[in-house]
Structure formats: structure tokens, C-alpha cells
Design a protein around this motif. Sequence first.
Motif, PDB file in Angstrom:
ATOM      1  N   ARG A 143       0.810  -1.218   0.000  1.00  0.00           N
ATOM      2  CA  ARG A 143       0.000   0.000   0.000  1.00  0.00           C
ATOM      3  C   ARG A 143       0.844   1.269   0.000  1.00  0.00           C
ATOM      4  O   ARG A 143       0.344   2.337  -0.307  1.00  0.00           O
ATOM      5  N   GLY A 144       2.101   1.144   0.400  1.00  0.00           N
ATOM      6  CA  GLY A 144       2.959   2.320   0.424  1.00  0.00           C
ATOM      7  C   GLY A 144       4.345   1.934   0.905  1.00  0.00           C
ATOM      8  O   GLY A 144       4.483   1.185   1.864  1.00  0.00           O
ATOM      9  N   SER A 145       5.357   2.420   0.210  1.00  0.00           N
ATOM     10  CA  SER A 145       6.723   2.082   0.586  1.00  0.00           C
ATOM     11  C   SER A 145       7.243   3.072   1.626  1.00  0.00           C
ATOM     12  O   SER A 145       6.676   4.147   1.837  1.00  0.00           O
ATOM     13  N   VAL A 146       8.338   2.695   2.276  1.00  0.00           N
ATOM     14  CA  VAL A 146       9.004   3.598   3.195  1.00  0.00           C
ATOM     15  C   VAL A 146       9.588   4.757   2.387  1.00  0.00           C
ATOM     16  O   VAL A 146      10.247   4.548   1.366  1.00  0.00           O
ATOM     17  N   ASP A 147       9.326   5.978   2.836  1.00  0.00           N
ATOM     18  CA  ASP A 147       9.790   7.165   2.122  1.00  0.00           C
ATOM     19  C   ASP A 147      11.086   7.639   2.779  1.00  0.00           C
ATOM     20  O   ASP A 147      11.057   8.344   3.800  1.00  0.00           O
ATOM     21  N   LEU A 148      12.212   7.267   2.202  1.00  0.00           N
ATOM     22  CA  LEU A 148      13.506   7.627   2.787  1.00  0.00           C
ATOM     23  C   LEU A 148      13.759   9.123   2.717  1.00  0.00           C
ATOM     24  O   LEU A 148      14.399   9.695   3.612  1.00  0.00           O
ATOM     25  N   ASP A 149      13.279   9.777   1.662  1.00  0.00           N
ATOM     26  CA  ASP A 149      13.424  11.231   1.572  1.00  0.00           C
ATOM     27  C   ASP A 149      12.673  11.915   2.715  1.00  0.00           C
ATOM     28  O   ASP A 149      13.154  12.901   3.294  1.00  0.00           O
ATOM     29  N   TRP A 150      11.504  11.411   3.018  1.00  0.00           N
ATOM     30  CA  TRP A 150      10.715  11.978   4.118  1.00  0.00           C
ATOM     31  C   TRP A 150      11.464  11.824   5.437  1.00  0.00           C
ATOM     32  O   TRP A 150      11.517  12.764   6.244  1.00  0.00           O
ATOM     33  N   ARG A 169      19.370  10.040   2.581  1.00  0.00           N
ATOM     34  CA  ARG A 169      18.613   9.965   1.322  1.00  0.00           C
ATOM     35  C   ARG A 169      19.134   8.842   0.428  1.00  0.00           C
ATOM     36  O   ARG A 169      18.382   8.262  -0.348  1.00  0.00           O
ATOM     37  N   ALA A 170      20.406   8.539   0.539  1.00  0.00           N
ATOM     38  CA  ALA A 170      21.017   7.510  -0.305  1.00  0.00           C
ATOM     39  C   ALA A 170      20.923   6.118   0.317  1.00  0.00           C
ATOM     40  O   ALA A 170      21.401   5.147  -0.281  1.00  0.00           O
ATOM     41  N   ALA A 171      20.312   6.012   1.493  1.00  0.00           N
ATOM     42  CA  ALA A 171      20.234   4.724   2.175  1.00  0.00           C
ATOM     43  C   ALA A 171      19.339   3.749   1.409  1.00  0.00           C
ATOM     44  O   ALA A 171      18.497   4.157   0.592  1.00  0.00           O
ATOM     45  N   ASN A 172      19.499   2.473   1.697  1.00  0.00           N
ATOM     46  CA  ASN A 172      18.695   1.435   1.036  1.00  0.00           C
ATOM     47  C   ASN A 172      17.452   1.061   1.831  1.00  0.00           C
ATOM     48  O   ASN A 172      16.459   0.606   1.248  1.00  0.00           O
ATOM     49  N   THR A 173      17.504   1.233   3.156  1.00  0.00           N
ATOM     50  CA  THR A 173      16.398   0.784   4.000  1.00  0.00           C
ATOM     51  C   THR A 173      16.144   1.787   5.115  1.00  0.00           C
ATOM     52  O   THR A 173      17.011   2.609   5.456  1.00  0.00           O
ATOM     53  N   ALA A 174      14.963   1.680   5.702  1.00  0.00           N
ATOM     54  CA  ALA A 174      14.641   2.504   6.861  1.00  0.00           C
ATOM     55  C   ALA A 174      15.562   2.178   8.026  1.00  0.00           C
ATOM     56  O   ALA A 174      15.953   3.072   8.794  1.00  0.00           O
ATOM     57  N   ALA A 175      15.908   0.893   8.175  1.00  0.00           N
ATOM     58  CA  ALA A 175      16.808   0.506   9.258  1.00  0.00           C
ATOM     59  C   ALA A 175      18.157   1.198   9.118  1.00  0.00           C
ATOM     60  O   ALA A 175      18.775   1.602  10.119  1.00  0.00           O
TER      61      ALA A 175
END
Length: 383
Positions: free
Chosen positions: A295-302, A321-327
Amino acid sequence: MDEHSATENGVDGGEGNGDGSGDGKALRRGWTTGACATAAARAACGALFSGDFPDPVTVTLPGGQTPAFALAWTERGEGWAAAGVVKDAGDDPDVTHGALIRARVSRAEPDQGVVFRAGEGVGMVTRPGLPVPVGEPAINPVPRAMIRQAVAEAAALAGEAPDVVVEVSVENGEALARRTMNPRLGILGGLSILGTTGIVMPYSCAAWIASIQRGVDVARAAGLDHVAACTGDTSEKAVVARYGLPEHALLDMGDFAGGTLKYLRRHPIPRLTLCGGFAKFGKLARGLLDLHSKRGSVDLDWLADRMAELGAAPDTVAEARAANTAAQVLSIAREAGLPLADRVAALAQRTALDTLDGAPVAVEVLVTDRQGTIVGTSGWGAP
């Protein structure tokens, strides 16, 4: 699906509002345990009253549909008859798919109508707040009504009185129930016989939402003033370690923040702890109520923007911003000494309070990392 999701299922779905209301893909529908039990009872009544098992046996569902069920098992003796139907859940990953649902019918005393009994693999209700009273077999109201109608039809055809004992059982039901929320809801010894339409709608997630709602009902009936809604086992263990809440104070929210909050808006409990992983609650913080990845991906920019608001250096923001995951973003923030998880918790709390829309529910949000450590808190927020 009209059947066993959080209670007896484990599916993803819903359509973005977190309340399971999406219509999903055009997948094959199936039959609820209630419909199968009704078919078994109707066939057993046919044999009890007239000596013959109708096979296939046709029943009428609440919506007027008249499906036919093939019998997988029959047996009879002096004054009783029994039949079984194999549950077909269609394309829904229901734990009861393929289970043999049986009904044994015997004569009751005159004017008793239909008396329900729990056979092997069907649970008994031990806590208030469920649709069936304490001490009764866990056969829900709509399946009971369907079975009564089927008994009445069979009795009318045979010129008999519809006074029978119907004992419903599910092969291997006690073991299957351990994979459901039944023990937490106080349904002990087996599965529930469920269904409001008789039809399993695959991937609609209505059953998961229904199980959350029953969890709230049980908690309210028990007089609890604090419940925790968690996204999974890891976060649930974290909140139990923090508060020592009893099992019936724990709501298996999964991805359905919207469904949980909207029901609590109408059926409030004074204190609600929301506990979940950083990535999922990053979505809740953005205002999303369905936390599933579809339904919605993790927004790394946010997340990077929130770090900037917390005073992160430009190169740290760029790294996020360049990360691959929220973790990975969380790790960058922690190394920089930035309380990003607290910020996510606070914004998620705001979403929750907005959704509760003034209901008398104080909300706390706890954010965990992948190891289940609480890394962010909001404190308690009043409505």
C-alpha cells in the motif's frame, strides 16, 4: 474473506485505508466454516429424518445463494446421523482450508428447537465480550441461524419437528486453533465456527479486522483500561516486557492501524499503546493507515527531511537519502545522536489521535528496531 484472518488466517491486503475495505484481486471465493457446518448439519438431518444423506447437499446462505456441497464423510446409528464437508477456502490462505467440518445430529426433547454442542476441535467461550455468551460453543450467531434454517427445512420436508441437538466438530481443530487468536480471546479447546455471509472473500482482510474488533470487545468487557496494538510478535514482546499486560490486552494489529483506530473511535478504551517497527511507523507518521508494503513504501526522503528538521548536518541528510532501507536511516540517525525514532513516534501519535477524532483514548507510541528494542517513544497524548 469472511472467515479466519488474524483469528484463523495470515494474509496481506486492504486498500490503503487500513480497514480492510479494498476489493483486491479477482480470486476464487471459498466457503466459511459456518457454511460447511450448515451443509453437514443439513445432510445429517436428511439422514436422521428420512434415512438418506442428500449428496450433494444444498443450503441457503444469508445473501440468498444456494451452493451445493459434496459430502466427504457420513455415519449414522440409532437416533443419530452425522456428515462431514471438507472446507474449501478458495484462494484464501485460511488455516482451516482442507479441514473436515462435521455435524452430528440427534433428537432433542420436544419444543427445544436446535441445541448446539461443541464437538472435538470446536472451542468454548470463556470470556465475555464475544458474540456468543460465556459457556457456549464458539458457533457464531449467523452460522447458528443458518443451521436452524437448514434443520427447519429438512424437518418440514419430512413432516418432523425441528427439535435436534447439533454437535459441530472440526478434525484437528484444537491444533489448528493454536495458530489463531482464539486462545487470546478466551475461546478454548478449538476453532470458532464463523461467517457472516457464508462466503470467504480472498484477501479482503475483513476477518483480520474482525478479530481486532473482537479483541477490543473482550478487553472492554473485562474492564481493561489499557490495551496495546502491535504490528507483530517482536513489538508485542517489547510492550509486554515494558508493561506486563495480560494476553487479552494485546491486539494483533498487523498492518491495520486504520481498522484498529476506527473501531476504538467507536468503542474506546482509556489508554492505547501502539507498538511497532521503525519502518512501519514511519508510514503511520506520514499519515498512512495501512502499513503493508503493497500500500505504500518507506519514504527515505521523508525520513531524511525529518533528520534535517532535527538539525542533522547536510552530509548526514544526504547519506540518509542515499540509504537502502529505513533501518539504515535509523542507524545513521542514531550514530549522529539524532532522536529520529522519537520524532517518528510523535508524528505517528498525531496520526492516531487525528483518526480517533476526539474519542476518549489516550495514545502512546513505542517504536522498535529489528531486534525489538524500544528506540523511540512519544509519551502519552490526550485526545
